[in-house]
Design a protein around this motif. Structure first.
Motif, PDB file in Angstrom:
ATOM      1  N   TRP A 120       0.850  -1.302   0.033  1.00 33.18           N
ATOM      2  CA  TRP A 120       0.049  -0.094  -0.010  1.00 33.18           C
ATOM      3  C   TRP A 120       0.851   1.356  -0.065  1.00 33.18           C
ATOM      4  N   PHE A 121       0.626   2.087  -0.970  1.00 32.21           N
ATOM      5  CA  PHE A 121       1.290   3.241  -0.928  1.00 32.21           C
ATOM      6  C   PHE A 121       0.434   4.525  -0.840  1.00 32.21           C
ATOM      7  N   ALA A 122       0.777   5.631  -0.363  1.00 34.11           N
ATOM      8  CA  ALA A 122      -0.068   6.702  -0.061  1.00 34.11           C
ATOM      9  C   ALA A 122       0.670   8.022   0.134  1.00 34.11           C
ATOM     10  N   CYS A 123      -0.084   9.140  -0.070  1.00 35.93           N
ATOM     11  CA  CYS A 123       0.641  10.412   0.034  1.00 35.93           C
ATOM     12  C   CYS A 123       0.731  10.908   1.571  1.00 35.93           C
ATOM     13  N   PRO A 124       1.913  11.231   1.739  1.00 32.49           N
ATOM     14  CA  PRO A 124       2.210  11.473   3.258  1.00 32.49           C
ATOM     15  C   PRO A 124       1.408  12.727   3.867  1.00 32.49           C
ATOM     16  N   THR A 125       1.009  13.511   2.818  1.00 29.87           N
ATOM     17  CA  THR A 125       0.143  14.787   3.259  1.00 29.87           C
ATOM     18  C   THR A 125      -1.398  14.441   3.398  1.00 29.87           C
ATOM     19  N   CYS A 126      -2.065  14.004   2.234  1.00 27.29           N
ATOM     20  CA  CYS A 126      -3.281  14.028   2.195  1.00 27.29           C
ATOM     21  C   CYS A 126      -3.844  12.586   2.531  1.00 27.29           C
TER      22      CYS A 126
END
Length: 94
Positions: A29-35
């Motif tokens: 799983w990869f995600a934006c650290p901001t939003c």
């Protein structure tokens, strides 16, 4: 000989590189650290690939249109490629 260009996958909203998320049930799983926008590695790569493909298609269409404008014997009648919205994009430059 082919030129290889690497690109970073970014959050389309924040323009920040995605990071792996270890708290999810899956390890990919990869995600934006901001939003926090995220998805599986497979889905992120598919969407980023679609974005890069659209960039190339637009560049080719613009080149054909500009070439036709400079030549009185050629006309360009192609329809504009619709722009899609993406959650994940690349930082590729053409």
């Amino acid at each position: 000989m082919t030129d290889v260009q690497t690109a970073t996958v970014l959050c389309a909203e924040c323009k920040i590189a995605l990071q792996p998320v270890t708290q999810q049930q899956t390890e990919d799983w990869f995600a934006c650290p901001t939003c926090g926008t995220g998805d599986t590695r497979e889905n992120v790569l598919l969407e980023a690939k679609d974005h890069a493909t659209e960039l190339v298609a637009h560049a080719l269409q613009d080149a054909a249109r500009n070439a036709a404008k400079r030549n009185k014997f050629i006309t360009f009648r192609g329809q504009s490629i619709p722009k899609r919205s993406y959650r994940f994009i690349t930082d590729v430059t053409l």
